[in-house]
Design a protein around this motif. Structure first.
Motif, PDB file in Angstrom:
ATOM      1  N   GLY A  55     142.696  41.316  43.837  1.00  0.00           N
ATOM      2  CA  GLY A  55     144.123  41.104  43.626  1.00  0.00           C
ATOM      3  C   GLY A  55     145.011  42.325  43.737  1.00  0.00           C
ATOM      4  O   GLY A  55     146.213  42.220  43.531  1.00  0.00           O
ATOM      5  N   ALA A  56     144.452  43.486  44.036  1.00  0.00           N
ATOM      6  CA  ALA A  56     145.265  44.698  44.190  1.00  0.00           C
ATOM      7  C   ALA A  56     144.765  45.474  45.402  1.00  0.00           C
ATOM      8  O   ALA A  56     143.605  45.346  45.799  1.00  0.00           O
ATOM      9  N   TYR A  57     145.642  46.269  45.982  1.00  0.00           N
ATOM     10  CA  TYR A  57     145.245  47.075  47.127  1.00  0.00           C
ATOM     11  C   TYR A  57     144.637  48.396  46.658  1.00  0.00           C
ATOM     12  O   TYR A  57     145.215  49.086  45.820  1.00  0.00           O
ATOM     13  N   HIS A  58     143.460  48.682  47.171  1.00  0.00           N
ATOM     14  CA  HIS A  58     142.760  49.934  46.885  1.00  0.00           C
ATOM     15  C   HIS A  58     142.129  50.433  48.171  1.00  0.00           C
ATOM     16  O   HIS A  58     141.911  49.671  49.109  1.00  0.00           O
ATOM     17  N   ASP A  59     141.796  51.710  48.174  1.00  0.00           N
ATOM     18  CA  ASP A  59     141.113  52.291  49.325  1.00  0.00           C
ATOM     19  C   ASP A  59     139.700  51.734  49.435  1.00  0.00           C
ATOM     20  O   ASP A  59     139.034  51.484  48.432  1.00  0.00           O
ATOM     21  N   GLU A  60     139.268  51.580  50.672  1.00  0.00           N
ATOM     22  CA  GLU A  60     137.866  51.343  50.988  1.00  0.00           C
ATOM     23  C   GLU A  60     137.514  52.311  52.102  1.00  0.00           C
ATOM     24  O   GLU A  60     138.365  52.707  52.894  1.00  0.00           O
ATOM     25  N   MET A  61     136.239  52.710  52.149  1.00  0.00           N
ATOM     26  CA  MET A  61     135.793  53.692  53.127  1.00  0.00           C
ATOM     27  C   MET A  61     134.613  53.154  53.910  1.00  0.00           C
ATOM     28  O   MET A  61     133.778  52.417  53.384  1.00  0.00           O
ATOM     29  N   ALA A  62     134.546  53.562  55.197  1.00  0.00           N
ATOM     30  CA  ALA A  62     133.415  53.228  56.063  1.00  0.00           C
ATOM     31  C   ALA A  62     133.110  54.434  56.949  1.00  0.00           C
ATOM     32  O   ALA A  62     133.973  55.258  57.220  1.00  0.00           O
TER      33      ALA A  62
END
Length: 133
Positions: A55-62
């Motif tokens: 429900g919230a925007y957060h960083d994700e990494m790849a």
């Protein structure tokens, strides 16, 4: 030159803006982007993007390998670390060149993507890593 009253008003406005930026819930303040990393025939891109998580925007990494053309006896190893712990690796296989899964990189997480070249199973130099996020 500012009058004493104008200086006080400017200081209050500046403090108010700082508090608003600091206390805004759900706000993401991170370095999104693509950061090239690698060595020789082993190249990748550390990708940091905002994703909707619970429900919230957060960083994700790849970690996205872009060149994996090392051939025997050379190999490439692509990795992702979270708080100093290995969370994904292309090894022990030589690596397919496929991007890693996306990993949550929100509050409490400090991640980086790395690339390491090997010769006959021995690391060559130090890993090339993207920025810590």
């Amino acid at each position: 030159m500012l009058s004493a009253r104008a200086a006080r008003l400017l200081a209050v406005a500046t403090l108010g803006l700082g508090a608003t930026l600091t206390l805004s819930p759900g706000q993401a303040f991170a370095a999104e982007g693509s950061f090239p990393i690698g060595s020789g025939s082993c190249q990748a891109v550390e990708k940091i993007e905002l994703h909707l998580v619970n429900g919230a925007y957060h960083d994700e990494m790849a970690n996205n390998p872009t060149q994996n053309s090392a051939t025997d006896p050379y190999r490439c190893r692509f990795t992702l670390y979270d708080n100093g712990n290995l969370v994904w690796s292309s090894s022990p296989a030589p690596g397919s060149g496929a991007q890693s899964p996306w990993f949550y990189d929100g509050p409490g997480h400090s991640m980086k993507a790395c690339v390491q070249r090997y010769y006959n199973g021995t690391p060559l130099g130090t890993p090339s890593c993207g920025p810590l996020n």
